[in-house]
Enzyme design. Structure first.
Site, PDB file in Angstrom:
ATOM      1  N   ALA A 145       6.034   9.597  -3.933  1.00  0.00           N
ATOM      2  CA  ALA A 145       4.747   9.127  -4.432  1.00  0.00           C
ATOM      3  C   ALA A 145       4.224  10.007  -5.555  1.00  0.00           C
ATOM      4  O   ALA A 145       3.397   9.576  -6.370  1.00  0.00           O
ATOM      5  CB  ALA A 145       3.735   9.066  -3.294  1.00  0.00           C
ATOM      6  N   GLU A 194      -6.367  -2.386   8.153  1.00  0.00           N
ATOM      7  CA  GLU A 194      -5.577  -1.431   8.921  1.00  0.00           C
ATOM      8  C   GLU A 194      -5.397  -0.117   8.170  1.00  0.00           C
ATOM      9  O   GLU A 194      -5.474   0.973   8.761  1.00  0.00           O
ATOM     10  CB  GLU A 194      -4.215  -2.049   9.268  1.00  0.00           C
ATOM     11  N   ILE A 217      -0.317  -9.942  -8.836  1.00  0.00           N
ATOM     12  CA  ILE A 217      -1.078  -9.233  -9.856  1.00  0.00           C
ATOM     13  C   ILE A 217      -2.218 -10.119 -10.374  1.00  0.00           C
ATOM     14  O   ILE A 217      -1.987 -11.121 -11.064  1.00  0.00           O
ATOM     15  CB  ILE A 217      -0.171  -8.786 -11.019  1.00  0.00           C
ATOM     16  N   SER A 230       0.809  -1.216   0.000  1.00  0.00           N
ATOM     17  CA  SER A 230       0.000   0.000   0.000  1.00  0.00           C
ATOM     18  C   SER A 230       0.845   1.270   0.000  1.00  0.00           C
ATOM     19  O   SER A 230       0.317   2.362  -0.204  1.00  0.00           O
ATOM     20  CB  SER A 230      -0.920  -0.007   1.222  1.00  0.00           C
ATOM     21  N   GLY A 244     -18.024 -30.776  10.857  1.00  0.00           N
ATOM     22  CA  GLY A 244     -17.031 -31.413  10.007  1.00  0.00           C
ATOM     23  C   GLY A 244     -17.270 -31.194   8.527  1.00  0.00           C
ATOM     24  O   GLY A 244     -16.325 -31.101   7.744  1.00  0.00           O
ATOM     25  N   GLU A 264     -13.257   1.269  -6.221  1.00  0.00           N
ATOM     26  CA  GLU A 264     -12.645  -0.039  -6.005  1.00  0.00           C
ATOM     27  C   GLU A 264     -13.046  -0.597  -4.646  1.00  0.00           C
ATOM     28  O   GLU A 264     -13.451  -1.777  -4.526  1.00  0.00           O
ATOM     29  CB  GLU A 264     -11.123   0.065  -6.093  1.00  0.00           C
TER      30      GLU A 264
END
Length: 380
Positions: free
Chosen positions: A179, A368, A158, A133, A341, A243
């Site tokens: 960035a 997170e 990917i 990220s 099970g 997204e």
């Protein structure tokens, strides 16, 4: 509670999707899972059915509608069918917006017809072995050579990496820019120096090919720059809300479907001479899951409405993403437990939902990271 976000047209489209799944996907899905990849013919079938490029203008072969609710229907039905391998959501909702909003007229004429027909399968390559990220950690570079870019680096995890004919690569074009020194370059199948590693062996979503990609002195034509030079950060941030909402939509549908199947199971399964559903503990479990699903559905549907109106922000998309995916994970675990099970058997739908859904809290931004985005918006 009755859902109010879909019209008769959306429900008719839902019937179309279900028919497509029954005819073109489910009869072949077990083989695709064994092969670790979806047959290309399935993508072409999706194109013929009008399931690809919903938001792409009709002049390029698309559906010509920006109504996200059609994408929501696709996400819900593919999730309920337990068929995440045919990654139409990735193609339509994540990669599609980059092509429709950033591509030049010439690029659209080159790429969008195949995108809509299923002849051109797409992927986006951002994650690297040392950078998930964290965009500042990206090491793949693209050096300006005048009439082309010289691309070097590697990517991992990917989706569609093996099948992809067109890969949007996030690369560093201004080394000192951090960035904000990143650009989007489109690499096409067959480019010299572009190679694919192994089809990665995942614990779930076995039919969805996920690969390592390698770029060694790949000459990318200047006309394959997507958007602005050094503009990738802004481009990526612009489309993340959709997204993450798409992932939330699938997660909510997945949790609901698990609840439905488990409710039916505990009514039929007997223990100690009576159905499991007559045990107070089981009723409490089902009551808790039903309440959590209903509350989540209300919020996710509201986010769909907001996004349809062009008003959904990154914070609320992050809320929807982390909450719905954590619910899906929790629901899968509890429903597997209630199946006993049988739930642990690989061929059982609840077992597949348990492993297929586990990635939901990870890709598209981990739980997170979602909490960090929300926290920063509130606390600075």
């Amino acid at each position: 509670m009755k859902r109010r976000i879909f019209s008769a047209e959306h429900e008719a489209f839902r019937d179309t999707v279900r028919t497509f799944l029954a005819k073109e996907v489910l009869p072949h899905y077990a083989q695709w899972e064994k092969d670790g990849i979806v047959a290309r013919d399935a993508w072409r079938a999706a194109g013929r059915q009008g399931l690809l490029g919903l938001a792409v203008p009709e002049e390029y072969g698309g559906g010509g509608t920006a109504d996200f609710r059609y994408s929501a229907v696709l996400a819900e039905e593919f999730t309920r069918a337990g068929a995440p391998g045919l990654a139409i959501g990735l193609h339509n909702d994540i990669i599609g917006p980059y092509l429709t909003s950033l591509a030049t007229g010439e690029q659209k004429r080159r790429w969008l017809p195949g995108f809509c027909s299923g002849d051109t399968i797409t992927a986006i390559a951002m994650t690297e072995p040392g950078a998930g990220s964290d965009l500042q950690g990206i090491r793949t570079t693209a050096e300006d050579k005048g009439d082309h870019w010289l691309l070097n680096g590697s990517k991992t995890f990917i989706s569609n990496g093996i099948l992809a004919d067109l890969v949007i690569v996030v690369a560093k074009t201004t080394p000192e820019g951090g960035a904000h020194g990143l650009s989007l370059l489109v690499v096409e199948r067959g480019a010299e120096g572009f190679t694919r590693g192994r089809n990665l062996d995942k614990i779930g979503q076995k039919a969805q090919d996920t690969a390592e990609l390698f770029f060694h002195d790949v000459r990318v034509p200047k006309e394959n720059l997507l958007g602005h030079r050094d503009g990738a950060f802004v481009h990526l941030m612009t489309h993340l809300a959709q997204e993450r909402l798409a992932i939330a939509v699938a997660a909510a549908a997945g949790a609901e479907h698990l609840l439905e199947t488990t409710t039916a199971y505990v009514k039929e399964r007997e223990a100690f001479g009576r159905p499991l559903a007559r045990l107070q503990h089981i009723r409490f479990e089902i009551a808790e899951l039903a309440t959590e699903c209903a509350v989540t559905r209300a919020f996710v549907d509201r986010c769909i409405e907001e996004h349809t109106d062009g008003a959904l922000d990154a914070v609320h998309a992050s809320m929807a993403k982390w909450w719905a995916t954590e619910l899906q994970k929790r629901t899968a675990d509890r429903c597997l437990q209630l199946h006993g099970g049988y739930g642990y058997m690989a061929e059982h739908p609840v077992a597949r939902a348990f492993t297929d859904g586990r990635i939901q809290t990870i890709y598209g931004g981990t739980t997170e990271i979602m909490k960090e985005i929300i926290g920063r918006s509130l606390l600075g």
